[in-house]
Design an enzyme around this catalytic site. Structure first.
Site, mmCIF file in Angstrom:
data_model
loop_
_atom_site.group_PDB
_atom_site.id
_atom_site.type_symbol
_atom_site.label_atom_id
_atom_site.label_comp_id
_atom_site.label_asym_id
_atom_site.label_seq_id
_atom_site.Cartn_x
_atom_site.Cartn_y
_atom_site.Cartn_z
ATOM 1 N N CYS A 1 0.794 -1.098 -0.024
ATOM 2 C CA CYS A 1 0.138 -0.048 0.080
ATOM 3 C C CYS A 1 1.048 1.289 0.142
ATOM 4 O O CYS A 1 1.592 1.675 0.888
ATOM 5 C CB CYS A 1 -1.032 -0.140 1.286
ATOM 6 S SG CYS A 1 -1.944 1.429 1.449
ATOM 7 N N HIS B 1 -2.423 -4.811 -10.196
ATOM 8 C CA HIS B 1 -3.118 -3.486 -10.757
ATOM 9 C C HIS B 1 -3.511 -4.040 -12.302
ATOM 10 O O HIS B 1 -2.621 -4.563 -13.073
ATOM 11 C CB HIS B 1 -2.708 -2.357 -10.816
ATOM 12 C CG HIS B 1 -2.511 -1.803 -9.261
ATOM 13 N ND1 HIS B 1 -3.396 -1.011 -8.931
ATOM 14 C CD2 HIS B 1 -1.633 -2.170 -8.314
ATOM 15 C CE1 HIS B 1 -3.065 -0.911 -7.563
ATOM 16 N NE2 HIS B 1 -2.098 -1.435 -7.232
ATOM 17 N N GLU C 1 -10.272 -0.278 -5.154
ATOM 18 C CA GLU C 1 -9.117 -1.057 -4.440
ATOM 19 C C GLU C 1 -9.677 -2.361 -3.956
ATOM 20 O O GLU C 1 -10.772 -2.579 -3.378
ATOM 21 C CB GLU C 1 -8.545 -0.310 -3.274
ATOM 22 C CG GLU C 1 -7.225 -0.669 -2.773
ATOM 23 C CD GLU C 1 -6.695 0.538 -1.937
ATOM 24 O OE1 GLU C 1 -5.770 0.009 -1.387
ATOM 25 O OE2 GLU C 1 -7.065 1.568 -1.999
ATOM 26 N N CYS D 1 -5.123 5.903 -4.024
ATOM 27 C CA CYS D 1 -4.414 4.604 -3.928
ATOM 28 C C CYS D 1 -3.131 4.969 -4.646
ATOM 29 O O CYS D 1 -2.638 4.963 -5.730
ATOM 30 C CB CYS D 1 -4.938 3.514 -4.868
ATOM 31 S SG CYS D 1 -4.159 1.835 -4.838
ATOM 32 N N GLY E 1 -1.768 2.116 -6.924
ATOM 33 C CA GLY E 1 -2.502 2.618 -8.146
ATOM 34 C C GLY E 1 -2.088 3.549 -9.131
ATOM 35 O O GLY E 1 -1.894 3.575 -10.192
#
Length: 268
Positions: A73, A150, A199, A208, A211
């Site tokens: 993260c 992703h 997410e 994010c 992301g």
């Protein structure tokens, strides 16, 4: 016994951070869900547990709001670096990362992205730079692993896509054995990227970090953007620097909101 925690956020992507480097704290999926609950718990997108690490300043474990433990993260990493102060090396399930707290805008070295279909992972082999798949008019996405998986779609207007409706379907498609984070991006007239993210395990988020990294990398690979690139999310802007073949560097805000204590035994 009550356990101290820090409430922090990166561009509105919010976290409960428990520092267990000096005293062990056991977190299970149900406990993580209870803490993340915005009605009966503290409320957060992710619970972050810091543990001791032999070769790093801390091991960072990440639990999504649904209680599932995940690998990486980016927004949480900036918050942890901000909390630790100075230069820090952090161990994660997605690989080691490092960062420096530069005032209110820490910079994180997220490591090199991975593109092989087995590294995403996908259920079967295909070109991850231009995938021959689609959902509801979204097609030819790119897939990138930046510590977690992703998929990135480039469209004319990222805000016009009903991501809350189609995000869960794409996230849980059998093509993605470990599920997937879904990114919808459009390239602005200034060369920046406008991004919305569904997410995995958390749903729509205001920001994010991984992301933003994955989307910037996919855009640079396709020649749609140049490094460094500003990635604009609903919660604010991140700057992503990626020289092809090198590591991703992400810079953006990390905010400490308040400290508190919670009775974990009451949640078990």
């Amino acid at each position: 016994m009550h356990t101290p925690f820090h409430k922090m956020h990166g561009l509105g992507n919010d976290f409960v951070v428990i520092d267990a480097r000096d005293r062990p704290v056991e977190i299970t999926g149900p406990v993580a869900r209870a803490i993340a609950d915005r009605h009966s718990g503290v409320g957060c997108d992710q619970l972050i547990l810091l543990e001791p690490a032999a070769d790093s300043d801390a091991r960072m474990r990440i639990f999504n709001a649904d209680g599932e433990e995940v690998e990486a993260c980016g927004n949480a990493a900036r918050c942890v670096v901000q909390l630790l102060g100075g230069a820090a090396r952090i161990e994660t399930s997605g690989g080691p990362i490092s960062g420096t707290s530069n005032g209110a805008d820490p910079t994180i070295d997220m490591g090199a992205p991975r593109f092989d279909w087995e590294d995403i992972p996908l259920a079967y082999a295909m070109d991850t730079a231009d995938m021959p798949v689609g959902w509801h008019g979204l097609d030819h996405p790119a897939a990138v692993n930046v510590g977690n998986p992703h998929i990135v779609f480039f469209v004319d207007d990222s805000g016009a896509v009903p991501l809350a409706e189609i995000g869960p379907e794409i996230e849980n498609d059998p093509l993605f054995p470990e599920r997937i984070n879904v990114n919808i991006a459009s390239i602005g007239s200034d060369g920046g990227i406008d991004l919305h993210v569904w997410e995995r395990g958390a749903g729509l988020t205001r920001a994010c970090g991984t992301g933003a990294c994955a989307t910037a990398v996919a855009a640079i690979r396709r020649g749609l953007a140049q490094s460094p690139v500003a990635v604009r999310l609903p919660g604010g802007t991140l700057t992503i620097d990626w020289p092809p073949g090198g590591a991703i560097r992400m810079t953006g805000p990390a905010t400490h909101v308040f400290d508190g204590e919670i009775d974990l035994e009451a949640l078990a």
